[in-house]
Design an enzyme around this catalytic site. Structure first.
Site, PDB file in Angstrom:
ATOM      1  N   ASP A  58      19.926 -13.462 -10.466  1.00 16.01           N
ATOM      2  CA  ASP A  58      20.928 -12.511 -10.936  1.00 16.01           C
ATOM      3  C   ASP A  58      20.543 -11.052 -10.732  1.00 16.01           C
ATOM      4  O   ASP A  58      21.381 -10.228 -10.400  1.00 16.01           O
ATOM      5  CB  ASP A  58      21.197 -12.721 -12.436  1.00 16.01           C
TER       6      ASP A  58
ATOM      7  N   TYR B  30      32.729 -18.311 -13.577  1.00 14.79           N
ATOM      8  CA  TYR B  30      33.213 -17.314 -14.522  1.00 14.79           C
ATOM      9  C   TYR B  30      34.724 -17.138 -14.366  1.00 14.79           C
ATOM     10  O   TYR B  30      35.299 -17.410 -13.307  1.00 14.79           O
ATOM     11  CB  TYR B  30      32.552 -15.958 -14.268  1.00 14.79           C
TER      12      TYR B  30
END
Length: 469
Positions: free
Chosen positions: A151, A406
């Site tokens: 990330d 997401y």
């Protein structure tokens, strides 16, 4: 009539004609001057008023040609002054959601230079919608794409394109960021961009293309923000940020920003126990956010933000059909509106919902264990009645045989109401597809509709065997 009389008569007539012509020229000149300077009368304050020293943004400057007695006069139309958005219109009443956009980034990456991304979102200025994502500093068919499951690296940047335009090599890199949020206040874009060391990250606030403010980590544990749009009302924008444990107590703060400058910071208050990755929408005159509890609850936290006095309250969505993943089976899931349900709170996934009177519209993965499939529906009483489970208007967005990820909300102002739209991240590659070494995504976008609609499934659609390793 003798010659002298004729001469006097002709002279008198000539003088009269000359006088009339002279007066006409004066009239024409006066008209020209009046019309030319008429523009300065638009919205001019009284002579005893003080004009504020604020910038004026001219949206358009139109010149009209008016013909009067063969004399050309240029008349300039008064420029329109762009105003801050206030989102005061009511929310659109909808029956469900209709397809709006799909960028097919992964399929296109099989034969073109497309950025490796994750954490996408959508936000609109008053005239156009844009898609954002956090790039990994590489294209997919590039050895640097190896290991992009991670990330937070210093090469990640916030990308911005018109909605529907994949992130090609000509894409603008708005800022350096591994966590972000963006919103338009009616005059310019605000970007909140977080990057740096996990223990001492920096959030930069970029407004109208200029760095205006910044803030450092306050808990030294991965300062992070929404990964979807912030919201601006009457020139003040608000964004939710968290610093601290991803699976324990953390420090969440709500920031208020005016043209890029932080003007106030409020601590989280209310009953929410853990806040991550909020999906926020205007609920005039305030802002409401639906978030991710990554610690205690699979029911989603709610944050209510008062834009006038900066006060904060928080609770949980009442619906017993909970929105996070992982979660219990619907028959055994619970929510009492105030507290986390202590049902499989960790790890969770970014998602959204929005209130509709006493009801709630929401989206979630179809699979209750992992990020696959995606569905939307309305829960009757889901905003006001604890543990309500009456589901209507269900739609499949992505079938359960395909990966999702997401999801988040964005709002679009129409002529008479504010529509709610959402996007779904369609993750491909690792960790689920180990044939390749990269992780990236495409998106699909739907918007609320008051009309009828059909059925379908809109997965990413790339054949992983066709993709670069």
């Amino acid at each position: 009539m003798n010659p002298n009389q004729k001469t006097i008569t002709i002279g008198s007539v000539s003088l009269t004609i000359a006088t009339v012509c002279f007066l006409m020229q004066i009239a024409i000149l006066a008209t020209t001057v009046t019309l030319h300077f008429k523009q300065h009368e638009c919205d001019s304050p009284a002579s005893n008023q003080v004009m504020p020293c604020e910038p004026i943004i001219i949206e358009r400057n139109i010149t009209e040609i008016v013909y009067l007695n063969n004399t050309t006069i240029e008349k300039e139309i008064c420029p329109e002054v762009v105003e801050y958005r206030n989102w005061s219109k009511p929310q659109c009443q909808i029956t469900g959601f209709a397809p709006f956009s799909k960028d097919n980034s992964i399929r296109l990456s099989a034969g073109g230079d497309i950025w490796v991304t994750r954490e996408p979102y959508v936000s609109c200025d008053p005239g156009k919608c844009y898609q954002f994502a956090l790039g990994q500093g590489t294209t997919l068919d590039n050895k640097h794409s190896n290991g992009t499951i991670h990330d937070r690296i210093p090469h990640r940047t916030l990308l911005m394109n018109e909605l529907g335009v994949p992130f090609h090599l000509g894409t603008k890199q708005v800022c350096v960021a591994w966590s972000s949020s963006s919103c338009h206040d009616g005059k310019a874009w605000l970007h909140v961009c977080v990057t740096g060391d996990d223990r001492n990250a920096t959030a930069s606030f970029i407004y109208d293309g200029r760095l205006v403010d910044s803030i450092g980590s306050w808990s030294q544990n991965i300062l992070r923000t929404q990964e979807s749009e912030c919201v601006c009302i009457n020139g003040t924008c608000t964004v939710v940020m968290t610093d601290g444990s991803a699976s324990g107590r953390a420090d969440t703060r709500i920031l208020f920003i005016k043209e890029g400058k932080i003007v106030h910071i409020s601590p989280l208050s209310g009953s929410a126990q853990h806040i991550e990755e909020c999906s926020c929408y205007p609920r005039y005159p305030d802002v409401r956010c639906i978030c991710r509890d990554n610690w205690k609850g699979s029911n989603r936290p709610v944050i209510d933000i008062n834009m006038e006095d900066y006060s904060i309250d928080s609770s949980y969505v009442c619906s017993g059909l909970v929105g996070d993943t992982p979660r219990n089976d619907d028959s055994s899931s619970n929510s009492n509106c105030r507290d986390p349900n202590n049902e499989r709170g960790n790890p969770g996934v970014k998602g959204w919902a929005f209130d509709n009177g006493d009801d709630v519209w929401m989206g979630r993965t179809i699979n209750k264990e992992s990020r696959s499939g995606y569905e939307t529906f309305k829960v009757i009483g889901g905003w006001s009645t604890p543990n309500s489970k009456s589901q209507v208007n269900r739609q499949v967005i992505v079938d359960n045989n395909n990966w999702s990820g997401y999801s988040g909300i964005f709002s679009v102002e129409g002529k008479s109401c504010i529509n709610r739209c959402f996007y779904v991240e369609l993750i491909r590659g690792r960790p689920q597809e180990t044939r390749v070494w990269w992780t990236s995504n495409s998106i699909v976008v739907f918007c609320g509709t008051s009309g009828t609609y059909g059925t379908g499934s809109w997965p990413d659609g790339a054949n992983i065997n066709f993709m670069p390793i």
